[in-house]
Scaffold this active site. Structure first.
Site, mmCIF file in Angstrom:
data_model
loop_
_atom_site.group_PDB
_atom_site.id
_atom_site.type_symbol
_atom_site.label_atom_id
_atom_site.label_comp_id
_atom_site.label_asym_id
_atom_site.label_seq_id
_atom_site.Cartn_x
_atom_site.Cartn_y
_atom_site.Cartn_z
ATOM 1 N N GLN A 125 0.827 -1.207 0.000
ATOM 2 C CA GLN A 125 0.000 0.000 0.000
ATOM 3 C C GLN A 125 0.866 1.264 0.000
ATOM 4 O O GLN A 125 0.560 2.245 -0.668
ATOM 5 C CB GLN A 125 -0.905 -0.016 1.239
ATOM 6 C CG GLN A 125 -2.027 0.986 1.203
ATOM 7 C CD GLN A 125 -3.218 0.478 0.396
ATOM 8 O OE1 GLN A 125 -3.649 -0.636 0.573
ATOM 9 N NE2 GLN A 125 -3.721 1.298 -0.496
ATOM 10 N N LYS A 128 2.141 1.824 -3.449
ATOM 11 C CA LYS A 128 0.980 2.116 -4.308
ATOM 12 C C LYS A 128 0.533 3.557 -4.090
ATOM 13 O O LYS A 128 0.328 4.316 -5.031
ATOM 14 C CB LYS A 128 -0.144 1.143 -3.936
ATOM 15 C CG LYS A 128 -1.399 1.294 -4.746
ATOM 16 C CD LYS A 128 -2.600 0.561 -4.147
ATOM 17 C CE LYS A 128 -2.331 -0.840 -3.661
ATOM 18 N NZ LYS A 128 -3.563 -1.593 -3.377
ATOM 19 N N LYS A 140 -2.648 -0.514 6.749
ATOM 20 C CA LYS A 140 -3.622 -1.565 6.422
ATOM 21 C C LYS A 140 -4.119 -2.174 7.717
ATOM 22 O O LYS A 140 -3.407 -2.151 8.726
ATOM 23 C CB LYS A 140 -2.960 -2.656 5.585
ATOM 24 C CG LYS A 140 -3.922 -3.495 4.792
ATOM 25 C CD LYS A 140 -4.237 -2.847 3.459
ATOM 26 C CE LYS A 140 -5.339 -3.545 2.723
ATOM 27 N NZ LYS A 140 -5.415 -3.063 1.331
ATOM 28 N N ASP A 180 -11.709 -3.345 1.942
ATOM 29 C CA ASP A 180 -10.889 -4.316 1.216
ATOM 30 C C ASP A 180 -11.752 -5.588 1.173
ATOM 31 O O ASP A 180 -12.980 -5.484 1.322
ATOM 32 C CB ASP A 180 -9.546 -4.531 1.952
ATOM 33 C CG ASP A 180 -8.486 -5.214 1.094
ATOM 34 O OD1 ASP A 180 -7.810 -4.529 0.312
ATOM 35 O OD2 ASP A 180 -8.339 -6.451 1.179
ATOM 36 N N SER A 392 -10.022 7.219 -3.207
ATOM 37 C CA SER A 392 -10.191 7.492 -1.775
ATOM 38 C C SER A 392 -9.568 8.841 -1.426
ATOM 39 O O SER A 392 -10.122 9.610 -0.635
ATOM 40 C CB SER A 392 -9.502 6.411 -0.939
ATOM 41 O OG SER A 392 -10.326 5.289 -0.785
#
Ligand code: GLU
Length: 460
Positions: A125, A128, A140, A180, A392
């Site tokens: 993440q 990313k 996360k 998720d 987001s």
């Protein structure tokens, strides 16, 4: 923008001694976390040349620092089912890195969730989120709670129990969870409700993926799937090709898969198969995405129910074998390590030209090697599925300004962001002598952005 496909040799598999030492020390210190090790290894295999070029990164021990989460929270989640029986689950939030912005990343509810899974997801993440170019760090979380077969009331009680603890760790400027696997709009509603009740704040920006009526953003629901298809379209364009008229196989039938299927159809391709954890449906004339939404999103049923309603044109196959269906584009959109070396070999044998990872790390290391050696255009998840988290960040932007954008404007922004991510990966791969290798491009570009911010912020 035309490219010669990556050939074997651009895929670095051995590390230099110093990197190997750092990697092994991290593995020793974090035992029994195979998915985290896998995610680390892939990054280590591609960032060697950057680290070699930047002695200041080595001196500041940036690699070692990036691999150690800033904070890891594990907590007990007790709740009662509809019969009054008590259950105890485990909740996690790994706040990996906040050099670029507040920790940002989803919550996963699945029985396979453990610390190693959350750390692999948080690590991916981080890179990313850096690739999106938006001001978001990486985090996360989730729980080993299994939502399958649970009633609405049970889901609500579980979400309230989880948030009762999680709320002390999150906030608009601190850590912003989203969905998720196993966490969608319904769960986010219950989580947001409990956060609002405990804190007495209508703090819209604390969660993303919200419903439109209570602070959500248009296109967030579609964003991961749409973004993945945009990324694949850009990879094909770089080879003077397009999605038009191509047969596509998608794994999964959840949020990412459904909207990937929809976008493939809008761009002139045809999705001929998709799956769930029990098996897959093969439908050569093309999956009916509206029926799929009804069956999976509204009624929460299985692919076998979809096939039954479609009749003779759709065949449900119990079990594996999805990747043996000949196709030109493959989009693994289900879960980690779902596509192995044998599946990749079958896809290559059948003439696949592009693969986009809609899920996080769905291809095993063997599979990635097979695609890279075959010269398949391969979009790694941290680039190809970044559209969800990017949108987001657009939701956070709208919440901060108390604004609400149109679908068209938001989708336009998503398309620009995915194009920018593609171009950054493409150009970085070129600079580092691995033309067309998006794995190198994504890892190096993401790593550099995080490393430079960390250097600027000092030793913290
Ligand atoms: N869970 C999604 C991902 O893997 C979205 C995270 C978010 O929107 O914060 O990127």
């Amino acid at each position: 923008m035309t490219v010669t496909p990556a050939v074997s040799g651009t895929a670095h598999t051995t590390l230099d001694d110093r990197l190997e030492g750092v990697y092994e020390a991290i593995v020793r210190r974090n035992p029994a976390q195979p998915e985290f090790h896998q995610a680390l290894r892939e990054v280590f295999e591609t960032v060697g040349p950057v680290v070699a070029k930047h002695p200041e990164y080595v001196e500041a021990k940036l690699l070692e620092r990036i691999c150690e989460p800033e904070r890891q929270i594990i907590f007990r989640v007790p709740w009662t089912d509809d019969r009054g029986e008590v259950h105890v689950n485990r909740g996690f939030r790994v706040e990996f890195n906040s050099a670029l912005g507040p920790y940002k990343g989803g919550l996963r509810f699945h029985p396979s969730v453990d610390l190693g899974i959350i750390k692999f997801l948080g690590f991916e993440q981080l890179f990313k989120n850096a690739l999106t170019g938006m001001p978001i760090g990486g985090g996360k979380g989730g729980s080993d709670f299994d939502p399958k077969g649970r009633s609405d009331a049970e889901i609500m009680r579980f979400c309230q129990a989880l948030m009762t603890e999680l709320q002390r760790h999150i906030g608009e400027y601190t850590d912003v969870p989203a969905g998720d696997i196993g966490v969608g709009e319904r769960e986010l509603g219950y989580l947001f409700g409990q956060y609002k009740r405990i804190t007495n704040r209508y703090e819209s920006g604390v969660l993303t993926g919200k419903g439109l009526a209570w602070g959500g953003a248009r296109v967030r629901r579609e964003a991961t799937g749409y973004g993945c298809v945009y990324f694949v379209e850009r990879m094909l364009e770089a080879r003077d090709m397009s999605l038009e008229g191509r047969d596509v196989v998608v794994s999964g039938s959840g949020n990412v898969a459904i909207y990937a299927i929809e976008k493939v159809g809008q761009l002139g391709g045809r999705v001929i198969a998709c799956s769930d954890s029990t098996g897959f449906v093969h439908e050569p004339t093309g999956i009916d995405v509206e029926l799929l939404k009804q069956v999976k999103e509204v009624e929460r049923l299985r692919m076998s129910d979809y096939a039954e309603r479609r009749g003779s044109g759709a065949r449900f196959v119990d079990g594996s074998g999805l990747w043996e269906i000949p196709c030109e584009v493959a989009l693994p959109c289900a879960t980690q390590n779902e596509l192995d070396g044998d599946a990749a070999a079958a896809l290559v044998r059948n003439g696949v030209i592009a693969v986009g990872e809609g899920a996080n790390m769905p291809c095993t290391r063997d599979a990635v090697r097979t695609f890279r050696e075959a010269g398949t255009a391969f979009g790694p998840g941290k680039a190809a599925n970044a559209g969800g988290v990017a949108t987001s960040a657009l939701e956070m932007q709208q919440n901060a300004s108390r604004d609400s954008w149109t679908f068209e404007h938001t989708e336009e922004r998503l398309l620009e962001i995915m194009t920018d991510i593609h171009d950054a990966c493409f150009e970085t791969a070129d600079q580092y002598g691995a033309p067309g290798d998006y794995v190198t491009g994504a890892n190096v570009a993401g790593f550099t952005r995080v490393a430079d911010a960390m250097l600027a912020l000092g030793l913290i």
